[in-house]
Enzyme design. Structure first.
Site, short mmCIF file in Angstrom:
data_model
loop_
_atom_site.label_atom_id
_atom_site.label_comp_id
_atom_site.label_asym_id
_atom_site.label_seq_id
_atom_site.Cartn_x
_atom_site.Cartn_y
_atom_site.Cartn_z
N CYS A 1 2.15 -18.59 0.31
CA CYS A 1 2.66 -17.37 0.97
C CYS A 1 2.06 -17.13 2.36
O CYS A 1 2.72 -16.58 3.25
CB CYS A 1 2.43 -16.16 0.07
N HIS B 1 1.29 -9.97 3.92
CA HIS B 1 0.15 -10.67 4.49
C HIS B 1 0.20 -10.56 6.02
O HIS B 1 1.23 -10.84 6.64
CB HIS B 1 0.21 -12.16 4.14
P1 NAP Z 1 0.79 -14.14 -12.21
O1 NAP Z 1 1.16 -12.75 -11.88
O2 NAP Z 1 -0.57 -14.40 -12.78
O3 NAP Z 1 1.90 -14.72 -13.26
C1 NAP Z 1 1.72 -15.93 -13.93
C2 NAP Z 1 2.91 -16.19 -14.84
O4 NAP Z 1 2.72 -17.46 -15.48
C3 NAP Z 1 3.09 -15.18 -15.97
O5 NAP Z 1 4.44 -15.05 -16.29
C4 NAP Z 1 2.35 -15.84 -17.14
O6 NAP Z 1 2.87 -15.48 -18.41
C5 NAP Z 1 2.69 -17.29 -16.90
N1 NAP Z 1 1.66 -18.15 -17.49
C6 NAP Z 1 0.32 -18.09 -17.30
N2 NAP Z 1 -0.29 -19.05 -18.03
C7 NAP Z 1 0.68 -19.70 -18.70
C8 NAP Z 1 0.69 -20.78 -19.63
N3 NAP Z 1 -0.45 -21.40 -20.02
N4 NAP Z 1 1.89 -21.20 -20.13
C9 NAP Z 1 3.02 -20.60 -19.75
N5 NAP Z 1 3.09 -19.57 -18.88
C10 NAP Z 1 1.92 -19.13 -18.36
O7 NAP Z 1 0.90 -15.10 -10.94
P2 NAP Z 1 1.90 -14.97 -9.66
O8 NAP Z 1 1.22 -14.27 -8.56
O9 NAP Z 1 3.22 -14.51 -10.14
O10 NAP Z 1 1.98 -16.49 -9.18
C11 NAP Z 1 2.81 -17.45 -9.82
C12 NAP Z 1 2.76 -18.75 -9.03
O11 NAP Z 1 3.32 -18.52 -7.73
C13 NAP Z 1 1.37 -19.32 -8.81
O12 NAP Z 1 1.42 -20.73 -8.80
C14 NAP Z 1 1.01 -18.80 -7.43
O13 NAP Z 1 0.04 -19.58 -6.77
C15 NAP Z 1 2.37 -18.89 -6.73
N6 NAP Z 1 2.54 -17.98 -5.60
C16 NAP Z 1 2.25 -16.65 -5.70
C17 NAP Z 1 2.48 -15.81 -4.60
C18 NAP Z 1 2.18 -14.34 -4.62
O14 NAP Z 1 2.34 -13.69 -3.56
N7 NAP Z 1 1.79 -13.75 -5.75
C19 NAP Z 1 2.99 -16.34 -3.43
C20 NAP Z 1 3.28 -17.70 -3.36
C21 NAP Z 1 3.06 -18.50 -4.45
P3 NAP Z 1 2.16 -14.38 -19.36
O15 NAP Z 1 2.45 -13.04 -18.76
O16 NAP Z 1 2.86 -14.58 -20.65
O17 NAP Z 1 0.71 -14.73 -19.39
#
Ligand code: NAP
Length: 344
Positions: A148, A240
């Site tokens: 991001c 950001h």
């Molecule tokens: P998050 O809020 O922590 O969400 C993680 C998701 O993955 C939840 O749905 C969680 O499900 C699931 N998950 C976690 N562990 C798992 C497992 N062992 N098996 C299956 N599902 C699992 O994270 P996020 O911020 O949305 O980020 C998601 C991805 O996008 C990451 O790779 C991050 O680096 C990338 N990203 C994020 C942003 C941002 O601005 N947030 C920007 C760019 C890229 P449960 O709820 O069931 O645990």
């Protein structure tokens, strides 16, 4: 007829943003939601800790959550918002079973045969899909979007490349939603700044070289550019902000920089494309996350405070919505481009 899309990591910060952005999408409709094992068989609306808008959209609130098993999923595209360590296996599994995977995770971004794409910057890198299909024994394929912080930075660097950009230094002020949900503990971040985000600087220093590189028919030749980053978490919910210091081969003027920013064109006929990719503001105190993060429905990058920095340098401030342009919106735009290019 709409394309069916499924979401991996649908309960998380980015997963929720996908659902919000796809609610009334003209081309895509959600056909499956998946998260961790414990959610399988549960009803999405009662299971999710919904925080991105007032209510869980009706089209998904009664959906039963699926296992991450490609044989149980009916979709043309799978959007991934999984943590990287989980994404490595799961995305490969879906791609090998014939799905087109549009991923936010970092797991595959820097692999030589996986496209890392921002449509307005390097859409020709999608041609790597052919290389990927030759290299891997998969019926489908993976296309990724950048980190991001990288995406906001690179959208502003792209038009500067033609002016002889050589060295970039960047200090970020990154929103809390970038850390996922529940993310950073409130007692750690309220009244505070945390000057460290694990793994972030490495991504911001390497991904731009691939994104701004050129495709030679087989591989990406990385851009001849040096990027140095210092990344910091600040108590802002979304958006950001980045202070960028750019050095060029030759003398540059502020007017040339403004013209270059304004020349970056959106991709026509994609529903998620903003009208203006970069919006230049001339007020001395903009951009600000609270005022500017929803510009272009969260898909525009807003730039301000453009000023000279020595003879061959310019500095400016850029700001973009990290879960829209930096994550879910970026994947959706990539998927729209793939539809337009008949890859789907
Ligand atoms: P998050 O809020 O922590 O969400 C993680 C998701 O993955 C939840 O749905 C969680 O499900 C699931 N998950 C976690 N562990 C798992 C497992 N062992 N098996 C299956 N599902 C699992 O994270 P996020 O911020 O949305 O980020 C998601 C991805 O996008 C990451 O790779 C991050 O680096 C990338 N990203 C994020 C942003 C941002 O601005 N947030 C920007 C760019 C890229 P449960 O709820 O069931 O645990």
């Amino acid at each position: 007829m709409k394309y069916k899309v499924a979401i991996l990591g649908a309960t998380g910060m980015v997963g929720q943003k996908f659902i919000q952005l796809l609610e009334n999408h003209p081309w895509f409709e959600i056909s499956g939601l998946m998260a961790s094992e414990k959610r399988v068989g549960k009803i999405y609306g009662s299971e999710v800790d919904w925080i991105v808008s007032e209510r869980v959209p009706e089209n998904v609130s009664e959906m039963e959550m699926l296992p991450m098993d490609p044989r149980k999923v009916d979709a043309d595209i799978v959007f991934s918002a999984l943590p990287s360590d989980v994404a490595k296996d799961v995305e490969a599994r879906f791609a090998s079973h014939g799905f087109v995977v549009a991923s936010n995770a970092s797991a595959f971004r820097m692999e030589p045969d996986i496209p890392l794409v921002i449509p307005e910057v390097n859409q020709e890198h999608l041609k790597l899909v052919d290389v990927q299909k030759r290299n891997r024994d998969w019926d489908g394929f993976i296309v990724t979007n950048p980190n991001c912080t990288t995406i906001v930075l690179v959208i502003t660097l792209k038009p500067l490349m033609e002016l002889g950009l050589k060295v970039v230094r960047m200090a970020s002020m990154q929103a809390l939603s970038g850390a996922g949900y529940p993310g950073v503990p409130s007692l750690a971040i309220t009244d505070n700044i945390i000057p460290f985000i694990r793994g972030e600087e490495d991504k911001v220093e390497t991904e731009p070289l691939k994104l701004l590189g050129s495709f030679d028919g087989e591989k990406i030749r990385f851009a001849d550019l040096s990027v140095s980053a210092s990344c910091h978490r600040v108590p802002v919910i979304d958006g950001h902000t980045e202070a960028v210091f750019a050095e060029f081969e030759k003398d540059v003027e502020v007017d040339e920089i403004i013209d270059a920013f304004e020349s970056l064109k959106p991709i026509a006929d994609l529903p998620t494309s903003p009208e203006r990719v970069i919006i230049v503001r001339d007020e001395p105190d903009r951009p600000q996350p609270r005022l500017d993060r929803d510009a272009g429905n969260g898909m525009s990058v807003v730039v301000g405070r453009i000023r000279k920095d020595g003879e061959r340098g310019v500095k400016y401030v850029a700001m973009g919505h990290n879960t829209v342009r930096g994550a879910a919106g970026a994947s959706i735009l990539n998927a729209e481009l793939m539809v337009k290019e008949k890859l789907i």
